[in-house]
Each structure stands twice: as structure tokens, then as C-alpha cells.
Write a protein that holds these residues in place. Structure first.
Motif, PDB file in Angstrom:
ATOM      1  N   SER A 252       0.816  -1.224   0.000  1.00 26.18           N
ATOM      2  CA  SER A 252       0.000   0.000   0.000  1.00 26.18           C
ATOM      3  C   SER A 252       0.847   1.270   0.000  1.00 26.18           C
ATOM      4  O   SER A 252       0.587   2.190  -0.799  1.00 26.18           O
ATOM      5  N   LYS A 255       2.720   1.769  -3.462  1.00 26.96           N
ATOM      6  CA  LYS A 255       1.780   2.106  -4.539  1.00 26.96           C
ATOM      7  C   LYS A 255       1.357   3.569  -4.435  1.00 26.96           C
ATOM      8  O   LYS A 255       1.273   4.277  -5.448  1.00 26.96           O
ATOM      9  N   ALA A 256       1.110   4.031  -3.208  1.00 23.39           N
ATOM     10  CA  ALA A 256       0.768   5.443  -3.021  1.00 23.39           C
ATOM     11  C   ALA A 256       1.934   6.336  -3.429  1.00 23.39           C
ATOM     12  O   ALA A 256       1.751   7.374  -4.090  1.00 23.39           O
ATOM     13  N   GLU A 259       2.217   6.706  -7.211  1.00 22.59           N
ATOM     14  CA  GLU A 259       1.235   7.659  -7.730  1.00 22.59           C
ATOM     15  C   GLU A 259       1.708   9.099  -7.494  1.00 22.59           C
ATOM     16  O   GLU A 259       1.499   9.985  -8.332  1.00 22.59           O
ATOM     17  N   SER A 267      -4.696   0.795  -6.875  1.00 20.42           N
ATOM     18  CA  SER A 267      -4.874   0.478  -5.457  1.00 20.42           C
ATOM     19  C   SER A 267      -4.420  -0.949  -5.172  1.00 20.42           C
ATOM     20  O   SER A 267      -3.739  -1.573  -5.990  1.00 20.42           O
ATOM     21  N   PRO A 274      -6.244   0.543   1.053  1.00 25.85           N
ATOM     22  CA  PRO A 274      -5.475   1.748   0.713  1.00 25.85           C
ATOM     23  C   PRO A 274      -5.083   2.509   1.977  1.00 25.85           C
ATOM     24  O   PRO A 274      -5.653   2.308   3.059  1.00 25.85           O
ATOM     25  N   GLU A 280      -1.046   8.795   3.872  1.00 29.08           N
ATOM     26  CA  GLU A 280      -0.571   9.351   2.601  1.00 29.08           C
ATOM     27  C   GLU A 280       0.216  10.645   2.820  1.00 29.08           C
ATOM     28  O   GLU A 280       1.249  10.860   2.178  1.00 29.08           O
ATOM     29  N   TYR A 284       4.006  11.499   1.686  1.00 26.58           N
ATOM     30  CA  TYR A 284       4.237  12.677   0.848  1.00 26.58           C
ATOM     31  C   TYR A 284       5.309  13.580   1.457  1.00 26.58           C
ATOM     32  O   TYR A 284       6.214  14.057   0.757  1.00 26.58           O
TER      33      TYR A 284
END
Length: 296
Positions: A252, A255-256, A259, A267, A274, A280, A284
């Protein structure tokens, strides 16, 4: 056998309906090759193998071979806890044209060392492909002893390497010391990439290389060129990104992260979920700090 220094255990891209996204797979492979991957593992744990059907795995093997187009070796994850099923998957992978297979220790049924030895030997005897063992006790509930690995390396010609995710450098040292010179060990833990290289590992089979493959290549090159202090500095700078990729059940987080760097991954399949918005945001921020430090 040496497959390079940085091997990426590739995610499986899914579309909005949860099906394998072949166009995204092609673009992901191109991204990995351009960003430091010496080889690719398809349909491993990071590829959500437990949620993939045999038909999906066969399609992944074939399309990954086609899309990689001989630019890097393709290693198929064909391990499972049924010896018969592992033989069948391995033969499907061989028919698809992969360069090697990787076999995890059997999970859930918890065989003893003799059972694991016979499991790996049976699968290896059923293929002409090079075989990479995969010791990952945190996921499978069994630990492949160094003595069993050494016996397999000595007695089965096409068992040529091991991915070791035991997290135990003493164990890795024992395997490296006891196996033939051309047998290789790869760390299965990103944060042990440099420490395992120091005891003789050939490299890393990595999740974080989706995002920092070139930086991991640079760190290992620094180490092997004798710039050990600089390699240690690079290691310290990369560990936060490595840790972030495991801040929630894998894959998870990665994959985030893909993106976020504009590489389509989709997902995850249940039972994985997710990331939350908070999770997230954490990833980031880590990536932003990494990008900023790379630019200065």
C-alpha cells in the motif's frame, strides 16, 4: 549467480476495477529500468501474489517478459505452500520465458527443515531455470536454517541464490560463508542493504527501489569503491524513505508513493486496504524532504 545489485520486487498495477492494468505495467517496467533496477521480480509478495490467480500470474509472467524485452532479467515469484502448485507455477513461468524463479518458504503449514529441503529440491528438479530461495520468516512462520540453505546450494545445481529477509546479519553471514563462491545472497530488507553488503551480500531485492533505485545504486557503488563513510551517509539519508515504504502493510505505501511521483500503480486488493489520508500525507512529506535534499 549474480542478478545485479538492485533488484526490484515489482508491484502489480491494477485498474479502477481491480484488474491487472497492462498499459500501466509497461510504463512501470520502463520506469524501473530507467531508475536503477538491474532485474525485476514479478508476482512476488510486493506484487500481491496471494491475491492473484494462476491465470493472472501466467499473464503477468508473459507480459513482463515481453515488456522488459531483454533489457533486464525477469524473475518470477512462483513460491507457494503447495509443492505441486509451486512446480506448476514454475513451469508456467519457464514457458513464459522468464530468466529465473524465486521460491518462498512454504507458509501456514510450517514444514520442518527436511520438508523445506525436499520442497525446494522437488521444484528445482522440475525446471531448468535458476532458482532463488526466499527466506522470510516474518511472513511464512518458518525460518530456513543456514545449514539447509547450504545443503541445497551444494546439492541442487540450479539453486543459485537466496533472498534473505530474516533481518539477521549473523544468519546471512553464516549462509554466505557456507555456500559455494558463485552462490549469492540478497538482502530482503531495504534498511539492511548497506549492512548486508558489508558482510558479503550481492545486493538487495527491494521495495523502496521503486522510488529510490538510483540512489540505492549510488550508495552500493560508493561502498564497493571504498567510499564507506559516504555510503554510510547515503544510507542514513535513504532509511526514512525505506521505512516509509513499510509504514503500513506493503505494498500500500509504495503504490501510493508511485502515484505521487506520477507512475500509475492503482490500489491494492483486499484483504489489504489503501492508505488513510494521514498515512498518505506522512509518505508525501518524506518524499518531499527526499526530493529537497537531492536538489541541494
Amino acid at each position: 549467480m549474480n542478478f545485479g545489485k538492485v533488484i526490484t520486487a515489482m508491484v502489480t498495477p491494477f485498474d479502477e476495477n481491480g484488474n491487472i492494468d497492462l498499459q500501466a505495467l509497461r510504463e512501470l517496467i520502463n520506469h524501473l529500468i530507467a531508475n536503477g533496477s538491474d532485474a525485476i521480480v514479478v508476482a512476488g509478495t510486493t506484487g500481491e501474489a496471494p491475491t492473484l490467480s494462476h491465470e493472472e500470474k501466467a499473464a503477468l509472467f508473459k507480459n513482463t517478459v515481453d515488456f522488459a524485452a531483454n533489457r533486464v532479467p525477469v524473475i518470477a515469484g512462483t513460491g507457494t505452500n503447495s509443492t505441486y502448485a509451486a512446480v506448476e507455477l514454475t513451469q508456467l513461468a519457464e514457458q513464459a520465458g522468464v530468466d529465473a524463479v524465486m521460491l518462498s518458504t512454504p507458509y501456514y503449514n510450517k514444514p520442518n527443515q527436511e520438508g523445506m529441503y525436499l520442497h525446494f529440491k522437488t521444484v528445482a528438479d522440475a525446471t531448468s531455470l535458476p532458482v532463488i530461495l526466499y527466506n522470510v520468516p516474518g511472513r511464512t512462520g518458518v525460518h530456513l536454517d543456514a545449514s539447509t540453505t547450504i545443503a541445497l546450494a551444494e546439492n541442487v545445481d540450479n539453486i543459485v541464490s537466496i533472498k534473505d529477509a530474516s533481518g539477521d546479519l549473523d544468519h546471512m553471514t553464516a549462509v554466505i560463508s557456507g555456500t559455494p563462491e558463485d552462490f549469492t545472497l540478497y538482502s530482503g530488507d531495504d534498511s539492511l542493504t548497506l549492512p548486508s553488503a558489508a558482510v558479503g551480500a550481492a545486493g538487495i531485492i527491494s521495495v523502496a527501489a521503486h522510488i529510490i533505485g538510483n540512489e540505492m545504486q549510488s550508495m552500493l557503488s560508493s561502498f564497493h569503491n571504498g567510499q564507506t563513510a559516504y555510503a554510510a551517509q547515503q544510507h542514513r539519508e535513504l532509511v526514512p524513505v525505506m521505512d516509509a515504504m513499510f509504514s503500513a502493510p506493503s505494498p500500500s505505501p509504495v503504490k501510493a508513493a508511485l502515484e505521487m511521483v506520477h507512475v500509475k500503480a492503482g490500489s491494492v486488493r483486499l484483504p489489504l486496504t489503501p492508505l488513510t489520508q494521514e498515512q498518505e500525507q506522512h509518505i508525501y512529506q518524506i518524499l518531499q524532504r527526499k526530493l529537497y535534499s537531492s536538489a541541494v
